[in-house]
Scaffold this motif. Structure first.
Motif, PDB file in Angstrom:
ATOM      1  N   UNK A  34       0.921  -1.371   0.058  1.00 52.44           N
ATOM      2  CA  UNK A  34      -0.209  -0.034   0.068  1.00 52.44           C
ATOM      3  C   UNK A  34       0.862   1.482  -0.112  1.00 52.44           C
ATOM      4  N   UNK A  35       1.593   1.140   0.938  1.00 54.00           N
ATOM      5  CA  UNK A  35       2.750   2.667   0.925  1.00 54.00           C
ATOM      6  C   UNK A  35       3.446   2.992  -0.700  1.00 54.00           C
ATOM      7  N   UNK A  36       4.038   1.394  -1.220  1.00 54.39           N
ATOM      8  CA  UNK A  36       4.594   1.840  -2.559  1.00 54.39           C
ATOM      9  C   UNK A  36       3.432   1.722  -3.762  1.00 54.39           C
ATOM     10  N   UNK A  37       2.321   1.314  -3.351  1.00 56.17           N
ATOM     11  CA  UNK A  37       1.464   2.120  -4.125  1.00 56.17           C
ATOM     12  C   UNK A  37       1.435   3.591  -4.044  1.00 56.17           C
ATOM     13  N   UNK A  38       0.673   3.923  -2.633  1.00 53.48           N
ATOM     14  CA  UNK A  38       0.866   5.056  -2.483  1.00 53.48           C
ATOM     15  C   UNK A  38       1.878   6.215  -3.300  1.00 53.48           C
ATOM     16  N   UNK A  39       3.084   5.944  -2.485  1.00 50.45           N
ATOM     17  CA  UNK A  39       4.164   6.702  -2.923  1.00 50.45           C
ATOM     18  C   UNK A  39       4.082   7.095  -4.156  1.00 50.45           C
ATOM     19  N   UNK A  40       3.812   5.690  -5.364  1.00 45.66           N
ATOM     20  CA  UNK A  40       3.516   6.255  -6.687  1.00 45.66           C
ATOM     21  C   UNK A  40       3.019   6.779  -7.496  1.00 45.66           C
ATOM     22  N   UNK A  41       1.817   6.880  -6.392  1.00 50.52           N
ATOM     23  CA  UNK A  41       0.421   8.158  -6.550  1.00 50.52           C
ATOM     24  C   UNK A  41       0.881   8.850  -6.077  1.00 50.52           C
ATOM     25  N   UNK A  42       1.219   9.393  -5.869  1.00 45.83           N
ATOM     26  CA  UNK A  42       1.933  10.735  -5.229  1.00 45.83           C
ATOM     27  C   UNK A  42       2.699  11.027  -6.413  1.00 45.83           C
ATOM     28  N   UNK A  43       4.121  10.561  -6.864  1.00 42.48           N
ATOM     29  CA  UNK A  43       4.709  11.443  -7.532  1.00 42.48           C
ATOM     30  C   UNK A  43       4.391  11.564  -8.579  1.00 42.48           C
ATOM     31  N   UNK A  44       2.770  10.669  -9.486  1.00 45.73           N
ATOM     32  CA  UNK A  44       2.148  11.091 -10.661  1.00 45.73           C
ATOM     33  C   UNK A  44       1.156  12.116 -10.224  1.00 45.73           C
ATOM     34  N   UNK A  45       1.323  12.320  -8.772  1.00 43.84           N
ATOM     35  CA  UNK A  45      -0.190  13.563  -9.506  1.00 43.84           C
ATOM     36  C   UNK A  45      -0.103  14.479  -7.421  1.00 43.84           C
ATOM     37  N   UNK A  46       1.486  14.638  -7.788  1.00 46.38           N
ATOM     38  CA  UNK A  46       1.553  15.706  -6.445  1.00 46.38           C
ATOM     39  C   UNK A  46       1.739  17.098  -6.489  1.00 46.38           C
ATOM     40  N   UNK A  47       1.417  17.528  -8.270  1.00 45.64           N
ATOM     41  CA  UNK A  47       1.360  18.468  -8.926  1.00 45.64           C
ATOM     42  C   UNK A  47      -0.095  18.945  -7.697  1.00 45.64           C
ATOM     43  N   UNK A  48      -1.471  18.107  -7.960  1.00 44.09           N
ATOM     44  CA  UNK A  48      -3.220  18.028  -8.004  1.00 44.09           C
ATOM     45  C   UNK A  48      -3.073  18.202  -6.400  1.00 44.09           C
ATOM     46  N   UNK A  49      -1.852  17.398  -5.707  1.00 45.98           N
ATOM     47  CA  UNK A  49      -2.509  17.437  -4.860  1.00 45.98           C
ATOM     48  C   UNK A  49      -1.458  19.145  -3.840  1.00 45.98           C
ATOM     49  N   UNK A  50      -0.486  19.519  -4.530  1.00 43.51           N
ATOM     50  CA  UNK A  50      -0.289  20.728  -4.448  1.00 43.51           C
ATOM     51  C   UNK A  50      -1.317  21.741  -4.071  1.00 43.51           C
ATOM     52  N   UNK A  51      -2.193  21.861  -5.193  1.00 42.52           N
ATOM     53  CA  UNK A  51      -2.797  22.645  -5.858  1.00 42.52           C
ATOM     54  C   UNK A  51      -4.245  22.572  -4.739  1.00 42.52           C
TER      55      UNK A  51
END
Length: 414
Positions: A34-51
């Motif tokens: 789960x942590x690995x999957x979450x980290x991969x999603x964070x790397x892909x969508x971190x800008x949207x999270x930052x918004x």
């Protein structure tokens, strides 16, 4: 007793080792997966999270990032962040690539025509339609749409997504630079033309200041000059710039500066209670129209680039006109996307005499368009990548079929 190891003992030891089961890497636990999957999603969508984070911070502490606020954002952010964005963009553009792609005028004309002519005037037609049917929308939303679609293509995200999809990133980089240079002149001209329509820009309401000297001075010093300076430094010190870009992650710094710009604009809007004037209908309309315009721009770019022909025998001019799939991906991303980094300074310059609340509301359609193009564009990347790879596999299979087997050659020789 002799301690000498006999040959029989060595053979027996080899047999024992061969009978042992090979070492297996322990399976990752469910938590680790789960942590690995979450980290991969964070790397892909971190800008949207930052918004989402910067919008939340602007809503909670608007006095920090508003104009004339705690950090004097009208200078530190709205000038500083824009200069950083375009300086790093200039440093990131390969000079040799620019020289090679500059002569591909057909590709550049298609991108800039769709970006500066087709999409703005289509948006103008949609706005006039809403006004004709008396849609329950704020007039400021219409102005925000016209400004959003009059801006140039974005610099960083379209080149990054083109590269991730195995498209022609050199063409994307050049058209991003070309579009932003042209945008200094074309975008204010489009806004001036649209403002002459009293139906959309009613007399007595906030109108952009068509002072071209001020527009060119501000956008030239914050956009054009840093871009040219970055290219000059890249030309003089290419190896050093590449090293620094990799070490300090220029694309990440570029995105962070863009987030700061978005944060400051939202602070202005919240501090002046501008967003409370927007109804739920306005917000929903902005989102759906922005998504429609981006998808229409993508479809138009791919249609023009690949130009389908219904008959089996197509004219020679169609074959010559049609671009490769790699070029088509670059055309799509550059033709359909719009930039926040130039659009917000343009709004600030054109509406410098208006209240900061008006500037915040006018920026909302452009901000939402940028979010939509990032979100949808990231989902388009794997689809476009498979599309390009399928074409490459077909080319490889055709080349393999054209090769005569060695055995056949020997038989013919005999």
């Amino acid at each position: 007793m002799s301690s000498t190891v006999t040959e029989t003992d060595l053979k027996q030891e080899e047999i024992d080792l061969s009978n042992q089961e090979p070492y297996k890497q322990p399976e990752p636990s469910r938590r680790q997966a789960i942590q690995k999957k979450a980290y991969a999603l964070f790397l892909r969508y971190w800008f949207l999270l930052g918004l989402a984070i910067v919008i939340g911070l602007a809503w909670a502490f608007p006095q920090v990032g508003k104009a004339n606020g705690d950090i004097q954002a009208q200078y530190t952010v709205k000038w500083g962040a824009v200069i950083i964005i375009f300086l790093l963009s200039g440093l990131g553009l390969e000079v040799s690539v620019m020289l090679k792609t500059i002569l591909r005028w057909r590709l550049h004309v298609v991108v800039q025509f769709i970006n500066f002519i087709l999409l703005p005037f289509l948006m103008y037609g949609i706005v006039r339609f809403f006004i004709t049917v008396h849609a329950d929308l704020d007039m400021t939303v219409y102005k925000g749409w016209m400004i959003a679609l009059s801006t140039s293509t974005t610099v960083s995200s379209n080149a990054i997504m083109t590269r991730n999809a195995n498209g022609n990133d050199g063409a994307a980089l050049f058209n991003a630079a070309l579009g932003n240079v042209l945008g200094i002149f074309v975008s204010p001209a489009l806004m001036t033309a649209f403002q002459n329509d009293p139906i959309v820009f009613e007399p007595g309401t906030d109108r952009g200041n068509p002072d071209y000297l001020s527009v060119l001075k501000t956008l030239g010093s914050t956009v054009l000059a840093p871009l040219v300076l970055g290219q000059l430094i890249r030309y003089l010190f290419p190896v050093r710039v590449k090293y620094l870009a990799a070490k300090f992650k220029f694309p990440i710094i570029n995105s962070l500066a863009l987030l700061c710009l978005v944060w400051s604009v939202f602070c202005d809007g919240v501090a002046s209670d501008a967003f409370t004037k927007m109804t739920a209908v306005d917000i929903v309309a902005i989102i759906f129209v922005d998504i429609f315009m981006y998808l229409f721009g993508c479809a138009a770019c791919l249609f023009v680039a690949r130009l389908p022909w219904p008959l089996k025998e197509e004219p020679q001019w169609v074959t010559r006109w049609r671009f490769s799939k790699k070029d088509s991906v670059a055309i799509m991303y550059c033709g359909a996307t719009k930039t926040v980094s130039m659009g917000i300074p343009l709004i600030n310059v054109l509406y410098s005499s208006s209240s900061y609340g008006v500037v915040g509301v006018l920026s909302l359609p452009l901000l939402m368009y940028h979010i939509c193009q990032l979100f949808i564009g990231n989902f388009q990347v794997p689809l476009l990548k498979r599309w390009i790879e399928a074409d490459e596999e077909d080319s490889c299979s055709e080349a393999t079929q054209d090769v005569i087997p060695l055995s056949t050659i020997r038989k013919r020789g005999n």
